[in-house]
Design a protein around this motif. Structure first.
Motif, short mmCIF file in Angstrom:
data_model
loop_
_atom_site.label_atom_id
_atom_site.label_comp_id
_atom_site.label_asym_id
_atom_site.label_seq_id
_atom_site.Cartn_x
_atom_site.Cartn_y
_atom_site.Cartn_z
N ASP A 49 0.89 -1.13 0.01
CA ASP A 49 0.08 0.02 -0.08
C ASP A 49 0.89 1.27 -0.09
O ASP A 49 1.97 1.44 0.59
CB ASP A 49 -0.87 0.15 1.26
N ILE A 50 0.70 2.08 -1.01
CA ILE A 50 1.42 3.35 -0.97
C ILE A 50 0.74 4.63 -0.74
O ILE A 50 -0.39 5.05 -1.30
CB ILE A 50 2.25 3.44 -2.22
N ALA A 69 5.73 -1.44 -11.15
CA ALA A 69 5.95 -2.00 -9.61
C ALA A 69 4.62 -3.12 -9.51
O ALA A 69 4.57 -4.02 -9.09
CB ALA A 69 5.98 -1.23 -8.52
N ALA A 70 3.37 -2.35 -9.96
CA ALA A 70 2.27 -2.90 -9.99
C ALA A 70 2.36 -4.32 -10.72
O ALA A 70 1.93 -5.38 -10.31
CB ALA A 70 0.86 -2.18 -10.41
N LEU A 82 -2.40 2.29 -4.74
CA LEU A 82 -1.88 3.84 -4.39
C LEU A 82 -3.29 4.30 -3.51
O LEU A 82 -4.26 4.11 -3.94
CB LEU A 82 -1.86 4.70 -5.59
N HIS A 83 -2.99 5.24 -2.70
CA HIS A 83 -3.84 5.80 -1.74
C HIS A 83 -3.59 7.06 -1.75
O HIS A 83 -2.63 7.75 -1.41
CB HIS A 83 -3.86 5.24 -0.43
N HIS A 84 -4.65 8.29 -1.87
CA HIS A 84 -4.66 9.65 -1.70
C HIS A 84 -3.52 10.26 -2.83
O HIS A 84 -2.62 11.04 -2.27
CB HIS A 84 -4.14 9.87 -0.30
N PRO A 85 -3.87 9.92 -4.18
CA PRO A 85 -2.91 10.35 -4.73
C PRO A 85 -2.92 12.23 -4.97
O PRO A 85 -4.09 12.43 -4.77
CB PRO A 85 -3.16 9.72 -6.07
N LEU A 102 -4.16 0.87 -10.54
CA LEU A 102 -3.32 1.28 -9.37
C LEU A 102 -4.17 1.79 -8.25
O LEU A 102 -3.63 1.88 -6.80
CB LEU A 102 -2.35 2.52 -9.89
N LEU A 103 -5.45 2.19 -8.19
CA LEU A 103 -6.26 2.53 -7.10
C LEU A 103 -7.31 1.27 -6.98
O LEU A 103 -8.08 1.61 -5.79
CB LEU A 103 -7.05 3.78 -7.55
#
Length: 166
Positions: A49-50, A69-70, A82-85, A102-103
């Motif tokens: 989780d990023i 990376a995904a 990804l979280h909160h881009p 990604l989301l």
């Protein structure tokens, strides 16, 4: 010597890692992100989780790094989300249509069916991001305010944002 424009924080819990990035992700700093994410996979982490809450800018080199990376995570039997881009990355995700990669699946929509059978067309609202307030310099050694900490105020999540922990 100028201060680094990106700081990477990593918090592991079993086979899951929370990576908090702070600063700007661009051509110069994307290799740092790529190495950090590759190290997670090398260490046996399968759920990454990023948290991008403290990221102020992300260009297409950052998007490319996250997509790479995904793909590597999926090949290893894991996931990367990804979280909160930041707004800049949100726009790139919209323009490229890569947000679903990604989301995750937008809320209120079913996941794609197994086996590659196309699902009926369902209109998907565009991904919306909120602009971030201006942020000051990041203190080294500690995650920035608002990022995950060892223990949240309510004692939940133990270092993972509430919307990241399943």
């Amino acid at each position: 010597m100028p201060l680094p424009q990106l700081t990477v924080y990593r918090h592991d819990r079993r086979k899951r890692a929370l990576i908090t990035l702070a600063g700007e992700i661009d051509l110069e700093s994307a290799p740092l992100v790529r190495r950090a994410l590759a190290q997670c996979l090398s260490d046996g982490i399968r759920t990454i989780d990023i948290d991008l809450t403290p990221v102020t800018f992300c260009d297409c080199s950052g998007l490319n790094t996250f997509l790479h990376a995904a793909q590597k995570s999926t090949e290893a039997g894991g996931t990367l989300r990804l979280h909160h881009p930041p707004r800049t990355l949100g726009l790139l995700l919209d323009l490229t249509g890569s947000g679903v990669l990604l989301l995750g699946v937008p809320s209120g929509h079913p996941p794609p069916p197994p086996g590659g059978v196309p699902a009926p067309a369902v209109p998907v609202p565009p991904h919306r991001t909120q602009p971030l307030a201006a942020r000051g310099p990041v203190a080294s050694g500690r995650p920035p305010a608002g990022a995950a900490s060892e223990r949240d105020a309510d004692g939940s999540a133990h270092g993972f944002p509430r919307d990241v922990v399943s």
